[in-house]
Motif scaffolding. Structure first.
Motif, short mmCIF file in Angstrom:
data_model
loop_
_atom_site.label_atom_id
_atom_site.label_comp_id
_atom_site.label_asym_id
_atom_site.label_seq_id
_atom_site.Cartn_x
_atom_site.Cartn_y
_atom_site.Cartn_z
N ASP A 82 0.85 -1.20 0.00
CA ASP A 82 0.00 0.00 0.00
C ASP A 82 0.88 1.25 0.00
O ASP A 82 1.42 1.63 1.04
N ARG A 84 0.24 4.22 0.09
CA ARG A 84 -0.24 5.30 0.95
C ARG A 84 0.36 5.21 2.35
O ARG A 84 0.40 6.21 3.08
N PRO A 149 4.45 8.98 5.87
CA PRO A 149 3.08 8.72 5.40
C PRO A 149 2.11 9.08 6.51
O PRO A 149 2.33 8.74 7.68
N GLU A 151 -1.85 9.06 7.90
CA GLU A 151 -3.21 8.51 7.83
C GLU A 151 -4.11 9.38 8.69
O GLU A 151 -3.86 9.55 9.89
N ARG A 163 -8.28 9.67 5.07
CA ARG A 163 -7.56 10.24 3.94
C ARG A 163 -6.06 10.03 4.19
O ARG A 163 -5.64 9.82 5.33
N TYR A 164 -5.29 10.14 3.12
CA TYR A 164 -3.86 9.87 3.22
C TYR A 164 -3.06 10.96 2.51
O TYR A 164 -3.52 11.54 1.52
N ARG A 165 -1.87 11.22 3.02
CA ARG A 165 -0.96 12.15 2.38
C ARG A 165 0.44 11.92 2.96
O ARG A 165 0.62 11.07 3.84
#
Length: 213
Positions: A82, A84, A149, A151, A163-165
């Motif tokens: 993953d 993300r 990363p 979360e 959401r992820y960034r």
């Protein structure tokens, strides 16, 4: 041969950077860090592909090999499932071997090179936000830089809504000449709300350190 063995990819190359592997979980004005290990940036070959790539290694592996810029290393790794949740493209590194150690002493910095400290040192130092463009231009090789990363749980009542960034941070000396904070960061919340992480948060997290620490 197991499925895990089939998925493993052989890699080889010169370490060009080592940084901590830390994951950040956010929920509006709350945050939690997971200190997972280290990320090696390697210039070499992974599988049949030449170039630079990122390998996640565990705490124990770093304690054993004391990875740093300039080493030549090889091993096996598995593609991260993953993207993300991982800065590195490959993780679960195994069969690690140091083929050649770093020659000479690292420069005084910045950027700061050498063997990164243990994860507890990062935890105890605390971090400040680091401008993403500054990180990419000047800090990717520094042991105090970190790209995490992130979360984000958007709704407390519905924790599956996420959401992820990625965010960049600095654990280094406060007087580093390369440091730029960049804009404040906003964390989305339920029903269109958002939380702005102001400068005082970084000041509080690093208040126990002097200007040259």
């Amino acid at each position: 041969m197991t499925k895990a063995d089939i998925e493993k990819v052989m890699w080889l190359g010169r370490v060009v950077a080592v940084q901590p592997r830390i994951r950040l979980m956010r929920s509006f004005d709350e945050r939690h860090h997971s200190y997972q290990g280290y990320v090696l940036c390697v210039d070499g070959t992974i599988g049949d592909d030449p170039g630079e790539f990122l390998i996640a290694v565990g705490k124990a592996a770093h304690e054993k090999h004391r990875f740093q810029e300039g080493m030549e290393v090889n091993g096996l790794a598995v593609p991260a499932p993953d993207p993300r949740l991982e800065t590195a493209g490959f993780y679960k590194a195994s069969s690690l071997k140091v083929l050649k150690d770093t020659e000479g002493k690292p420069s005084a910095g910045p950027p700061f090179l050498g063997v990164p400290p243990d994860l507890e040192t990062y935890r105890s130092r605390g971090h400040r936000r680091l401008d993403a463009r500054t990180y990419e231009a000047k800090c990717t090789s520094c042991i105090w830089g970190c790209r995490m990363p992130v979360e984000m749980i958007i709704d407390h009542w519905n924790p599956s809504k996420k959401r992820y960034r990625f965010e960049t941070f600095c654990y280094g000396p406060k007087n580093c000449s390369l440091y730029r904070a960049g804009p404040t960061r906003k964390v989305p919340g339920r029903k269109g709300m958002s939380y702005t992480e102001e400068d005082w948060g970084d000041e509080d997290a690093t208040s126990h350190r002097g200007p040259d620490d």
